[in-house]
Scaffold this active site. Structure first.
Site, PDB file in Angstrom:
ATOM      1  N   CYS A 120      69.788  52.945 -57.031  1.00  0.00           N
ATOM      2  CA  CYS A 120      69.471  52.326 -55.750  1.00  0.00           C
ATOM      3  C   CYS A 120      68.424  51.234 -55.924  1.00  0.00           C
ATOM      4  O   CYS A 120      67.780  51.130 -56.964  1.00  0.00           O
ATOM      5  CB  CYS A 120      68.981  53.380 -54.759  1.00  0.00           C
ATOM      6  SG  CYS A 120      70.300  54.464 -54.153  1.00  0.00           S
ATOM      7  N   HIS A 175      65.800  51.011 -50.253  1.00  0.00           N
ATOM      8  CA  HIS A 175      64.829  51.927 -49.655  1.00  0.00           C
ATOM      9  C   HIS A 175      63.406  51.634 -50.108  1.00  0.00           C
ATOM     10  O   HIS A 175      63.151  50.904 -51.070  1.00  0.00           O
ATOM     11  CB  HIS A 175      65.214  53.377 -49.977  1.00  0.00           C
ATOM     12  CG  HIS A 175      65.143  53.744 -51.431  1.00  0.00           C
ATOM     13  ND1 HIS A 175      63.995  54.164 -52.055  1.00  0.00           N
ATOM     14  CD2 HIS A 175      66.106  53.765 -52.402  1.00  0.00           C
ATOM     15  CE1 HIS A 175      64.231  54.432 -53.322  1.00  0.00           C
ATOM     16  NE2 HIS A 175      65.511  54.195 -53.568  1.00  0.00           N
TER      17      HIS A 175
END
Length: 540
Positions: A451, A432
């Site tokens: 992440c 992301h």
């Protein structure tokens, strides 16, 4: 690589001796291999090895090694020849010591003896085949973050395919990992082994830091180290000149350091790493490559956690690359290693805060402030409704009984930035955007909760959308400008590989090395040593 003549002679002498040992003296016992004693011995020897037992049941307990047919002799000779190259592949040579097996072969005097030898040879074959093709270790048993599952081939299928092969030597060669990276790693392994046997890279650099313009014996040590490592042509200079500066820059590029040409503390530490340690990294990378059976001909995403980069690769060529931030080196925030398939991206995403972050990082402050802190997050009840903070009795809740989820709506300040890339997995890991852009300037970029954050997420999106949109940039921004959370599916889903390589090559075969940020490679090496893998000269 052709075998030296003496080594070939040794191979064939072993095979010949084994084959002689499998021929019973004339009149000693029946040579009818259908004799029940042979089948019974095979069945007994295969107890505890279900796949081996299943194979022999399916074949009616017929021998594949110990008969007198040309095919059986060819298989035996091919196996004995192949295992002598186990060390070339950094396999545990001790696992292929045939001293006891050869003694068993020479001592064969009954069908029962022959049956036991038959199963031992089959076990030897399967050990070699599995270790060479899919690895020596089980990753998840080494570290909880190594959740990759190697594609271990079924033993019965392996045996059936081997028996059906017209050329046993050629079949055994097909077990070698076929990736170019494995071949380059193996080549570098041989190179480092030769280097170590010749004395390595010589003395280390006895300095904490050196700069262009410095003069003296520490510069000479730096110069000599760079020459020995192949970054600098031979020179007699005692001054940190432009040539040394360029050599240092090349080294820094291969070590993942800021390529400023200044030999600062991190550069000196990397220069002083012993070739034996680099060889360990190569051997660990070879094992990791055996765990990874993937299609490298079509598009895929490659995220090397130790290199803090994310790449899109098409047909073996890097078509896009960006810096990345990965999980912090603590607790459960380390990014796991696995492969999955990217199915879609979400433009203008909401951030649904993971429960562990909600109750451990945000809730204490919210309770202490009566709901006043973390105002950018919404409270969401079990029905998905937004709950006003004023309606909550904050004193009644703790991390154990807090009934709400936290959500951050789409915005430029959203923790996920303006786009996320989804490959749904049980680890809740994805790629992301991020509003925290300054972190990408650091050499070591381990800051996230697990992440992977991308420095250039928009450009990453354009590249992914290019196969399905005539003007991917315009299309992406037309969706972005709506401000609405929108899922965009990839017409052709893309494999994603989160890998951990402290040693890897470029297309020229030049090796790059990275720090073992999570300590995983140290664990893998320790497990390989426990399994019997040794550096040359350390076999005992």
């Amino acid at each position: 690589m052709p075998l030296p003549r003496l080594r070939k002679t040794f191979i064939y002498s072993i095979a010949a001796a084994a084959l002689i040992g499998l021929t019973p003296p004339a009149g000693a016992v029946s040579t009818d291999l259908r004799f029940p004693a042979f089948a019974q011995a095979v069945a007994e020897a295969a107890v505890g090895h279900d796949e081996v037992a299943a194979f022999y049941r399916e074949t009616g307990y017929q021998p594949i090694w110990t008969g007198q047919e040309p095919g059986e002799r060819a298989r035996l000779e091919a196996l004995l020849k192949a295992i002598l190259s186990a060390g070339d592949h950094a396999l545990p040579v001790s696992a292929y010591d045939t001293t006891e097996l050869q003694a068993m072969m020479r001592a064969v005097s009954s069908p029962r003896d022959r049956g036991r030898v038959e199963v031992e040879l089959t076990r030897l074959f399967l050990t070699y085949a599995h270790q060479l093709q899919s690895g020596i270790l089980t990753p998840s048993q080494i570290d909880a973050g190594m959740v990759r599952r190697p594609d271990r081939r079924d033993s019965t299928d392996l045996l059936t395919s081997f028996v059906g092969a017209e050329n046993p030597d050629a079949f055994l060669h097909t077990l070698v990992p076929t990736s170019d990276e494995y071949a380059r790693l193996m080549h570098k392994k041989f190179e480092l082994e030769r280097l170590i046997s010749a004395g390595g890279w010589g003395p280390t650099v006895p300095a904490s830091a050196l700069r262009p313009g410095d003069v003296g014996m520490t510069v000479v040590a730096l110069r000599n180290r760079l020459v020995a490592m192949g970054y600098l042509d031979r020179s007699a200079t005692i001054t940190y000149d432009a040539d040394i500066q360029r050599a240092v820059q090349r080294f820094q590029e291969n070590a993942g350091l800021s390529a400023d040409g200044v030999a600062g503390p991190s550069t000196i530490r990397a220069l002083n790493v012993a070739p034996e340690e680099r060889l360990k990294s190569i051997i660990v990378a070879m094992e990791r490559e055996r765990w990874l059976s993937i299609d490298r001909q079509n598009r895929y995403v490659w995220v090397n956690l130790t290199d803090f980069t994310a790449r899109i690769v098409d047909g073996g060529k890097i078509t896009f690359e960006t810096r990345a931030v990965v999980g912090q080196n603590r607790g459960d925030t380390r990014t796991p290693e696995f492969s999955d398939t990217m199915e879609h991206m979400v433009i203008n995403p909401s951030w649904y805060v993971p429960r562990s972050i909600s109750v451990n990082e945000y809730l204490p402050g919210m309770i202490a402030s009566g709901g006043g802190s973390a105002g950018h997050l919404q409270l969401i009840d079990g029905r998905g409704n937004v709950v006003p903070r004023s309606a909550v009795n904050w004193e009644a809740y703790s991390p154990r009984n807090f009934p709400y989820d936290l959500k951050q709506p789409p915005s430029r300040g959203n923790a996920l930035g303006l786009v996320k890339f989804m490959f749904p997995n049980k680890y809740n890991i994805y790629l992301h955007d991020t509003p925290s852009k300054s972190l990408f300037n650091n050499e070591v970029r381990a800051y996230s909760h697990g992440c992977v954050r991308l420095q250039k997420p928009f450009e990453f999106a354009y590249t992914l959308l290019a196969p399905q949109e005539a003007d991917p940039k315009t299309y992406f921004h037309s969706v972005l400008d709506t401000g609405r959370e929108t899922q965009v599916n990839l017409v052709n889903p893309v494999p994603v590989h989160l890998v951990y390589r402290t040693a890897y090559s470029d297309l020229r075969g030049q090796m790059s090395y990275r720090a073992d940020i999570y300590g995983r490679d140290a664990k893998v090496w320790a497990a390989l040593e426990a399994a019997g893998v040794r550096l040359p000269g350390y076999e005992s």
